[in-house]
Design a protein around this motif. Structure first.
Motif, short mmCIF file in Angstrom:
data_model
loop_
_atom_site.label_atom_id
_atom_site.label_comp_id
_atom_site.label_asym_id
_atom_site.label_seq_id
_atom_site.Cartn_x
_atom_site.Cartn_y
_atom_site.Cartn_z
N TYR A 23 150.45 5.30 139.65
CA TYR A 23 150.99 6.61 139.31
C TYR A 23 152.15 6.97 140.25
N LEU A 39 155.98 7.80 139.29
CA LEU A 39 156.72 8.99 139.72
C LEU A 39 158.05 8.62 140.39
N GLN A 92 158.86 12.43 134.16
CA GLN A 92 157.64 12.84 133.49
C GLN A 92 157.94 13.92 132.45
N ASN A 150 156.46 17.14 130.82
CA ASN A 150 155.42 18.14 131.06
C ASN A 150 155.60 19.33 130.12
N GLY A 195 150.87 20.82 132.27
CA GLY A 195 150.81 19.49 132.87
C GLY A 195 151.47 18.44 132.01
N ARG A 196 151.15 17.19 132.34
CA ARG A 196 151.75 16.04 131.66
C ARG A 196 151.37 15.99 130.18
N LYS A 243 150.46 13.70 126.97
CA LYS A 243 149.83 12.41 126.72
C LYS A 243 150.55 11.72 125.58
N ARG A 265 155.01 16.03 145.87
CA ARG A 265 154.10 15.62 144.79
C ARG A 265 152.72 15.34 145.38
N THR A 287 160.63 16.10 136.43
CA THR A 287 159.98 16.35 135.14
C THR A 287 160.98 16.95 134.16
#
Length: 183
Positions: free
Chosen positions: A28, A32, A37, A39, A70-71, A73, A112, A123
């Motif tokens: 992970y 990063l 990412q 989000n 959040g992230r 999927k 982070r 992000t």
């Protein structure tokens, strides 16, 4: 001006179950370091000038108030990700008809949670808004380990914290609230 989001899916895309945190921490951290990412965060608010904020446990917003999310999927729409985050973090099952898009941000965080913490990450943050009913507003509570607590704040209170230089308010929070028409 209404925001139009075009989400495109090829016919042969195969949806799959993805665990909440599907990578070992070193992998992970490497992701990063090398990827941006996606989000989705949601501003939960009422019609009477109240905004729900969570007091965060993890970086990059540790010991500050922020919104929920959040992230994304693999295979989720932005609305799916926002709705899932509200269930996970607040136990709030949303009426998708009241979940709307606010803005999109390219955010470069200075810290982070995955080591090395000081490396930061980037992000592409889709910000959404959700207007609660009175019943929903009374039902929200901390439902996972993301936040130490959640609390309703008036925009006046948030402004006062911001203008006093309080470290409880991240400098980005007034920006995203103002751009969403809630500050």
């Amino acid at each position: 001006m209404d925001v139009i989001v075009h989400e495109l899916t090829e016919d042969h895309f195969t949806p799959r179950d993805v665990p909440d945190f599907g990578l070992p921490e070193p992998v992970y951290a490497q992701a990063l370091d090398n990827l941006v990412q996606a989000n989705v965060d949601v501003i939960v608010h009422t019609g009477d000038d109240q905004i729900l904020l969570g007091y965060r446990k993890d970086l990059p917003l540790r010991d500050m108030f922020w919104v929920f999310g959040g992230r994304m999927k693999v295979g989720e729409t932005m609305a799916d990700a926002g709705a899932r985050a509200l269930v996970r973090e607040l136990g709030l099952n949303v009426d998708r008809g009241r979940l709307g898009f606010a803005n999109i941000y390219n955010v470069m965080w200075g810290t982070r949670s995955a080591p090395p913490e000081e490396r930061g990450f980037q992000t592409l943050l889709t910000l959404m808004k959700y207007r609660c009913t009175e019943e929903e507003a009374e039902s929200v509570a901390v439902a996972d380990n993301t936040h130490q607590s959640v609390r309703w704040h008036s925009t006046t209170e948030i402004r006062e914290l911001h203008t006093s230089g309080s470290e409880l308010i991240h400098p980005f929070l007034p920006i995203v609230l103002q751009n969403a028409g809630l500050y």
